[in-house]
Design an enzyme around this catalytic site. Structure first.
Site, PDB file in Angstrom:
ATOM      1  CE1 TYR A   1     -48.242 -18.681 -30.353  1.00 16.17           C
ATOM      2  CE2 TYR A   1     -50.121 -18.173 -28.954  1.00 16.17           C
ATOM      3  CZ  TYR A   1     -49.166 -19.071 -29.391  1.00 16.17           C
ATOM      4  OH  TYR A   1     -49.141 -20.343 -28.877  1.00 16.17           O
TER       5      TYR A   1
ATOM      6  CE  LYS B   1     -50.287 -21.144 -32.122  1.00 16.54           C
ATOM      7  NZ  LYS B   1     -49.690 -22.396 -32.611  1.00 16.54           N
TER       8      LYS B   1
END
Ligand SMILES: NC(=O)c1ccc[n+]([C@@H]2O[C@H](COP(=O)([O-])OP(=O)(O)OC[C@H]3O[C@@H](n4cnc5c(N)ncnc54)[C@H](O)[C@@H]3O)[C@@H](O)[C@H]2O)c1
Length: 243
Positions: free
Chosen positions: A151, A155
């Site tokens: 994740y 990002k």
């Protein structure tokens, strides 16, 4: 003060959570908004509830579906001025236990989809000499997080994509920025225990988790004429947690 009258927008992953709040806020500012989500029924339900909006089904992990979505929305609205790449998922685990599929799924939804949508939307935006692209990143893309290698990498990648897109597209008046939310109260963070939420709040100078509206207001600002000299930036909206 913020007016988006006459503008059209597409928000991915907008049936609920932060995306829904972004769609609601853009409609409240006068824009016509396309709400894209996995499930057509929930996208249409949200669209009906918020007014000047239409629902579309799109799994953003599928590049062909994203390209077709952009075309469909441009045909339906006659133009597409504002793109908000918001759809995102987590598949958290410590790296030792993280499967390749967990890495790939998060990259496809959180990062590749934004690249594909940016590539597809720029043609029309270039022709019209106007565009606003806003990528919803995360503070963990800046500071990392245990159990979120996939994740946080997605990002951080989104932040790199934002800056490269900003440089490529600035000459055509297409502005590209990212927002890095901190911990916002949605289904994504509902999984946390009350104790974990209290611990998080203790690290936040403003001493509360954020609300979807806190992010939506920042999107409305970046989409508006008030932000016409801002591109390639990461606006951190986190109650002061990262500074
Ligand atoms: N909630 C937070 O604390 C927080 C913090 C930082 C960043 N973010 C980011 O904000 C964005 C929205 O998060 P949220 O908290 O509202 O999450 P959420 O889980 O409440 O909502 C995500 C939405 O995206 C949709 N979605 C998921 N996969 C999709 C796919 N493949 N195609 C199309 N739609 C898909 C879901 O159906 C859902 O409607 C995400 O990018 C997330 O990473 C959230």
């Amino acid at each position: 003060m913020i007016s988006l009258t006459g503008k059209t927008a597409l928000v991915t992953g907008a049936a609920r959570g932060i995306g829904r709040s972004i769609a609601e806020t853009l409609v409240a500012c006068g824009a016509r908004v396309a709400i894209a989500d996995l499930d057509l029924a929930s996208a249409e339900k949200t669209a009906q509830e918020i007014g000047e909006a239409r629902g579309f089904a799109c799994d953003v992990s599928d590049p062909a579906a994203v390209t077709m979505l952009i075309q469909t929305v441009e045909d339906a609205f006659g133009s597409l001025d504002i793109l908000v790449n918001n759809a995102g998922i987590t598949r958290d685990n410590l790296m030792a236990r993280m499967k390749d599929e967990d890495w790939d799924a998060v990259m496809a939804v959180n990062l590749r989809s934004a690249f594909v949508a940016t590539r597809a939307v720029q043609r029309g935006m270039m022709k019209r000499r106007f565009g606003r692209i806003i990528n919803i990143a995360s503070v963990v893309g800046i500071m990392g997080n245990k159990g979120q290698a996939n994740y946080s990498a997605s990002k951080a990648g989104l932040i790199g994509l934002t800056k490269s897109s900003a440089k490529e597209l600035a000459s055509r008046n297409i502005l590209v920025n990212a927002i890095a939310p901190g911990f916002i109260q949605t289904a994504m963070t509902d999984k946390l225990s009350d104790e974990a939420k209290a611990q998080l709040a203790a690290q936040i100078p403003l001493a509360r988790l954020g609300e979807p509206k806190d992010i939506a207001n920042a999107v409305a600002f970046l989409a508006s004429d008030l932000a016409s000299y801002i591109t390639g930036q990461v606006l951190v909206v986190d109650g002061g947690m990262v500074m």
